[in-house]
Design a protein around this motif. Structure first.
Motif, mmCIF file in Angstrom:
data_model
loop_
_atom_site.group_PDB
_atom_site.id
_atom_site.type_symbol
_atom_site.label_atom_id
_atom_site.label_comp_id
_atom_site.label_asym_id
_atom_site.label_seq_id
_atom_site.Cartn_x
_atom_site.Cartn_y
_atom_site.Cartn_z
ATOM 1 N N GLU A 269 38.231 43.270 40.823
ATOM 2 C CA GLU A 269 38.094 41.902 40.320
ATOM 3 C C GLU A 269 36.656 41.420 40.436
ATOM 4 O OE1 GLU A 269 42.594 40.213 41.351
ATOM 5 O OE2 GLU A 269 40.894 39.699 42.633
ATOM 6 N N ALA A 270 36.011 41.746 41.539
ATOM 7 C CA ALA A 270 34.621 41.347 41.729
ATOM 8 C C ALA A 270 33.711 42.042 40.713
ATOM 9 C CB ALA A 270 34.173 41.672 43.151
ATOM 10 N N SER A 271 33.959 43.316 40.460
ATOM 11 C CA SER A 271 33.158 44.065 39.484
ATOM 12 C C SER A 271 33.340 43.513 38.085
ATOM 13 C CB SER A 271 33.536 45.549 39.516
ATOM 14 O OG SER A 271 33.246 46.120 40.772
ATOM 15 N N ASP A 272 34.580 43.171 37.756
ATOM 16 C CA ASP A 272 34.866 42.598 36.440
ATOM 17 C C ASP A 272 34.179 41.246 36.286
ATOM 18 O OD1 ASP A 272 36.450 42.643 33.881
ATOM 19 O OD2 ASP A 272 37.272 40.807 34.774
ATOM 20 N N PHE A 273 34.217 40.440 37.345
ATOM 21 C CA PHE A 273 33.541 39.145 37.316
ATOM 22 C C PHE A 273 32.043 39.331 37.064
ATOM 23 C CE2 PHE A 273 31.017 35.889 39.390
ATOM 24 C CZ PHE A 273 31.590 34.709 38.948
ATOM 25 N N TRP A 274 31.457 40.295 37.749
ATOM 26 C CA TRP A 274 30.024 40.544 37.619
ATOM 27 C C TRP A 274 29.660 40.957 36.194
ATOM 28 C CZ3 TRP A 274 26.631 39.437 41.442
ATOM 29 C CH2 TRP A 274 25.314 39.832 41.240
ATOM 30 N N ARG A 275 30.450 41.863 35.629
ATOM 31 C CA ARG A 275 30.171 42.331 34.266
ATOM 32 C C ARG A 275 30.313 41.205 33.252
ATOM 33 N NH1 ARG A 275 33.227 46.793 35.996
ATOM 34 N NH2 ARG A 275 35.068 45.925 34.953
ATOM 35 N N ARG A 276 31.302 40.366 33.420
ATOM 36 C CA ARG A 276 31.590 39.314 32.440
ATOM 37 C C ARG A 276 30.610 38.143 32.511
ATOM 38 N NH1 ARG A 276 36.763 38.997 30.078
ATOM 39 N NH2 ARG A 276 38.147 40.722 30.638
ATOM 40 N N HIS A 277 30.145 37.819 33.697
ATOM 41 C CA HIS A 277 29.430 36.553 33.862
ATOM 42 C C HIS A 277 28.006 36.667 34.385
ATOM 43 C CE1 HIS A 277 33.249 34.588 33.093
ATOM 44 N NE2 HIS A 277 33.799 35.281 34.084
ATOM 45 N N ILE A 278 27.633 37.786 34.990
ATOM 46 C CA ILE A 278 26.315 37.881 35.625
ATOM 47 C C ILE A 278 25.433 38.953 34.995
ATOM 48 C CG2 ILE A 278 25.086 38.179 37.803
ATOM 49 C CD1 ILE A 278 26.920 35.719 37.703
ATOM 50 N N ALA A 279 25.966 40.144 34.798
ATOM 51 C CA ALA A 279 25.169 41.289 34.327
ATOM 52 C C ALA A 279 24.595 41.053 32.931
ATOM 53 C CB ALA A 279 26.036 42.548 34.341
ATOM 54 N N GLY A 280 23.558 41.819 32.621
ATOM 55 C CA GLY A 280 22.990 41.791 31.274
ATOM 56 C C GLY A 280 22.284 40.505 30.919
ATOM 57 N N GLY A 281 21.830 39.755 31.897
ATOM 58 C CA GLY A 281 21.103 38.518 31.619
ATOM 59 C C GLY A 281 21.984 37.327 31.333
ATOM 60 N N ARG A 282 23.312 37.478 31.489
ATOM 61 C CA ARG A 282 24.206 36.357 31.186
ATOM 62 C C ARG A 282 23.938 35.170 32.102
ATOM 63 N NH1 ARG A 282 26.859 41.042 30.456
ATOM 64 N NH2 ARG A 282 28.039 41.352 28.519
ATOM 65 N N ALA A 283 23.750 35.447 33.391
ATOM 66 C CA ALA A 283 23.493 34.363 34.339
ATOM 67 C C ALA A 283 22.177 33.662 34.002
ATOM 68 C CB ALA A 283 23.453 34.916 35.761
ATOM 69 N N PHE A 284 21.140 34.432 33.676
ATOM 70 C CA PHE A 284 19.836 33.841 33.392
ATOM 71 C C PHE A 284 19.899 32.944 32.157
ATOM 72 C CE2 PHE A 284 15.561 34.189 31.376
ATOM 73 C CZ PHE A 284 14.888 33.419 32.306
ATOM 74 N N ARG A 285 20.716 33.301 31.178
ATOM 75 C CA ARG A 285 20.840 32.455 29.995
ATOM 76 C C ARG A 285 21.420 31.087 30.360
ATOM 77 N NH1 ARG A 285 21.931 37.442 27.414
ATOM 78 N NH2 ARG A 285 24.183 37.256 27.716
ATOM 79 N N SER A 286 22.431 31.096 31.228
ATOM 80 C CA SER A 286 23.019 29.821 31.661
ATOM 81 C C SER A 286 21.998 28.980 32.417
ATOM 82 C CB SER A 286 24.240 30.076 32.557
ATOM 83 O OG SER A 286 25.275 30.705 31.838
#
Length: 321
Positions: free
Chosen positions: A173-190
């Motif tokens: 669940e933690a890994s899925d959360f990371w991929r969906r919301h944090i990885a790949g610059g997603r967090a930085f865009r927010s």
């Protein structure tokens, strides 16, 4: 590198003045930092011992006889104050979580407590690696630090996302959360979108975003391959601290966490202070650090100009001012 004494052989006693752990430190920087602390009504020496000297694996900066200036030692000194602030932030967040202090949701307190604990461990490890000249693992940890800084800021921006993070119960669940919301610059865009709303443009075409991307690309290479190993480890060890780039970027990101968090959540200092004051059961050491979280935020922000120039030996892109 000519070191006197060899790394790790001598560590100043617990009661020794902090500057004895930084041979070659700029007297001007030391005076300026102590003045900032004093102006905030804080005693630098005693809080340094609680927040930094007690750090797992602590060691003094080795004396470098061939150093041309104080740049490397100054960098460690500034980095160490970031460590103290993160530890103070963790204590305050943990108290806020326990007391359910108003100003942040329970999930936000939970996330900030967890991330600041992780950041503390990472900063301690990065410091040890830097002082023992192990640049590749230092770069790997610096990459993790910047991701956790982004995540902490996102939790402040999006309370519902903080709730999803708090609900993760398994590694998957933690890994899925990371991929969906944090990885790949997603967090930085927010983060950049929220900062734009308060007048700071960090969109993808700015110099800052390009610099950030170039640094993360370098750090990512250390994580995913050893293509840079030769160029990093064959630098002359007498020239500078090999892990200076990682120390600089990590310190810069902690400064950003401190400053951006207050732009995103303007009452954050008051919230952190309230979290400490409402807990009467805190142990003395924890209370001392927790009480620092608010006032030390302002001190850290005032130190940002002192960190304005990255190490020159290996920086490919100059950080914009």
């Amino acid at each position: 590198m000519s070191q006197t004494p060899p790394i790790g052989s001598i560590v100043p006693l617990d009661g020794a003045a902090p500057e004895l752990s930084y041979p070659g430190l700029s007297p001007q920087l030391l005076a300026r930092v102590k003045q900032l602390w004093s102006a905030a009504g804080l005693d630098f020496d005693s809080h340094w011992r609680v927040g930094l000297r007690s750090l797992p694996g602590f060691r003094a900066v080795p004396r470098v006889e061939t150093a041309a200036n104080s740049t490397d030692v100054d960098l460690v000194f500034l980095f160490d104050q970031c460590v103290i602030w993160v530890r103070a932030f963790h204590e305050a967040a943990t108290l806020g979580k326990a007391r359910q202090t108003s100003g942040l949701s329970a999930a936000q307190w939970h996330g900030l407590s967890a991330l600041s604990a992780r950041l503390t461990d990472q900063l301690a490890a990065l410091r040890l690696l830097a002082l023992t000249n192990l640049p590749m693992p230092a770069m790997q940890i610096a990459r993790s630090i910047t991701e956790d800084v982004d995540m902490a800021l996102v939790l402040l921006i999006r309370p519902k996302l903080a709730q999803r993070f708090a609900e993760c119960r398994t590694v998957d669940e933690a890994s899925d959360f990371w991929r969906r919301h944090i990885a790949g610059g997603r967090a930085f865009r927010s983060i950049s979108e929220r900062l734009y709303s308060v007048g700071i443009d960090h969109s993808a075409d700015t110099d800052y975003a390009k610099w950030r991307k170039s640094v993360l690309t370098t750090l990512g290479a250390a994580v995913h391959s050893n293509a840079l190993k030769t160029s990093v480890t064959t630098r002359q060890q007498g020239d500078s601290l090999l892990s200076g780039d990682s120390l600089h970027f990590a310190a810069f990101r902690i400064h950003e966490l401190c400053a951006f968090a207050q732009l995103i959540e303007p009452d954050l200092i008051d919230v952190l202070t309230a979290a400490y004051r409402t807990d009467d059961t805190a142990k003395p050491a924890a209370g001392t650090l927790g009480a620092l979280a608010g006032p030390l935020s302002g001190i850290l922000i005032h130190q940002i100009p002192s960190l304005s120039a990255p190490p020159a030996a290996s920086q490919q892109a100059v950080k914009p001012h």
